[in-house]
Every structure is written in structure tokens, then in C-alpha cells.
Design an enzyme around this catalytic site. Sequence first.
Site, PDB file in Angstrom:
ATOM      1  CB  CYS A  99      -0.988  -0.047   1.156  1.00 50.65           C
ATOM      2  SG  CYS A  99      -2.338   1.134   0.990  1.00 50.65           S
ATOM      3  CG  HIS A 194      -3.392  -3.487   3.573  1.00 57.03           C
ATOM      4  ND1 HIS A 194      -2.351  -2.858   4.214  1.00 57.03           N
ATOM      5  CD2 HIS A 194      -4.094  -2.501   2.956  1.00 57.03           C
ATOM      6  CE1 HIS A 194      -2.417  -1.553   3.996  1.00 57.03           C
ATOM      7  NE2 HIS A 194      -3.463  -1.308   3.225  1.00 57.03           N
ATOM      8  CD  GLU A 196      -0.733  -5.430   6.216  1.00 53.43           C
ATOM      9  OE1 GLU A 196      -0.484  -5.974   5.121  1.00 53.43           O
ATOM     10  OE2 GLU A 196      -1.102  -4.239   6.325  1.00 53.43           O
TER      11      GLU A 196
END
Lengths: 218, 89
Positions: A99, A194, A196
Amino acid sequence: MEASFPTNATSKNKRVGVLRFLGTNCDLDTLKAFTALGCEARYLWWEDHFDPEDFDYLVLPGGFSHGDYLRSGAFAAQAPVCESLMKAIDQGVPTLGICNGFQILCELGALPGALVSNTSGRFKDFWVRVKSNSGATYKMPIAHGDGRYFLPPSQIDKLDTISWLTYEANPNGSFQDLAGVKNEKSTVFGLMPHPERAFHDWMGSSDGKKLLEEFLGV
Amino acid sequence: MKKRAIVNIFPKPEVLDPQGRALEKSLVRKSVQAEVLVGKVIQLESDDLTSEKLDQICQDFLVNTLTETYSFTLDDIKDEDLKDHQKKA
């Protein structure tokens, strides 16, 4: 996908550096994700320099570094830590930008192109599916206002070598539906979704874990 | 000599400018047909600026030359302007 990632380390105790700028906000999630994958992950502060030899991988997490003033990632790219980062990239240390991290890598010129405001002019925050150039698909969330990937006409001949991930449904007007790109040497990767935030099934998907494992060459 | 630089930055024509497009649509309601670009202006006042130095700063930091174009003016600040400025400060 497997073929496109470097496989320079074996398994445990890979040393991962997670860069933190003022306004980075996915740092802890990213550190936890790499720690959960068995890595020795630690933070690198924006004002500091580091020795590229001390790290097997470098990760630039998401957020709004330095308020995203001027352009997303513009101030971060001027930070002292990026002098060391560029040395590490020159030496071939595998690097991932998530990002805002992707935006910073583009501002640095470590990845081709730029990320500009979404076609809609709106912040987009939802789950997307992306497909890698090896055919694998991943469900991960996006959360960005400046996620429209732009490749200047002069660099369009690079498209095949830099293309990495594409959206199944383009959420932001990105050129060629690109959600992630890599450098020509396949050592630097950047993506808008994302991974994560898609690490455990209870989060809604664990495809991000799969992607990070592939980045680590597990 | 203190100088004042005004840097004008605009998105390149090949980069879609959502704010400009939105303004175009709104201006129709004001009976104006226009092609609109929304950019930004940066003003610097400094003793240290030369045209070459400013151009370098633009290319290295203020502007992403992949997506934006820029132009600037660089002028001496006249004494009376300076006094005004100091009064305000």
C-alpha cells in the site's frame, strides 16, 4: 508466482526489516505477520541508516507516511532510511512494499510508474480478489485513496516484465488492472492490497499469509 | 537578495484528474463549458534560491515528473513587499 520470487534464504530466522515512517500505521500488523512466519523481524526508523548486510528481507508497510503531504510517499522517499534501502535494493535484498510502501517504492524509482488518486476520487476500503502472473488467486482487503497504478506511455514496453498481480474487478482505475508490480530483476515487489490483514481465516481470509510465505520463499 | 518562487504543478494530460473532471461537471450548472485541471501552487521565499537549484528541487521532490508538469517564476522580493511581509509576521 513461486518462480517470480527470490528464494535466497532457507527457512527459520530470516532477518526482516520493517521500515517505519511518521504516519506508518500497519507496522505492528506487518511485524507480527513476519514474526508468526518464523522470521526475526524488527523495525527500522525513518531517521536512521542501516547496514543492508543485516537483513535478508525489507518490508515497507502501509499507512499515510508523513501525512502523504505533497504526494503519497513523497516525503518518505526523502527520508534517511531510504538511502540505506536503495543500497540494499541495489545489492538485491528482496523488498516488499504494501500500500503506502508500494507508493514509496514508486516515488523512489525502485519500482516503475506511480500511484495516483482513484478514478472515483474516493477512498476504497473493501475485499478484493487478485490474480498473480502464475495464476494463483488471493482474497485480500484494500484501503487506499491513491491506488490507481499509472505507467507512463514511454515505459509500456516493460509491462510484461513488471506485471505481478491484477485485480479481478478493478477498484481504482489502475492501468491494465494492476494491483501489484515488480522490478525487472524480480527483487522488489509492491502491491496495494494488504496481505497482513488477511493472515488468519478469522480475519476473512488467510491468502495474505500464503502470499507472504511465497515472498519469503518458504 | 531575498527571492520569491512560485511553483505551479499540474497533472499531465495522460493522467486522469478526477477533481478537474468533477469541476467540469459542476461548472456546466453555472453555464460554463470548460476543460479544468486541478493542480497545486507552492510558494518559497528564500535567500538561497537560484533557478538551477529550484529546478533541481522540483525534479527531486516537489514534482513527480512521471505524472505531473511544472513551471515556476523566481523574482526578487521588493523592499516594500518585504516590509509588508514583516508587518504581517
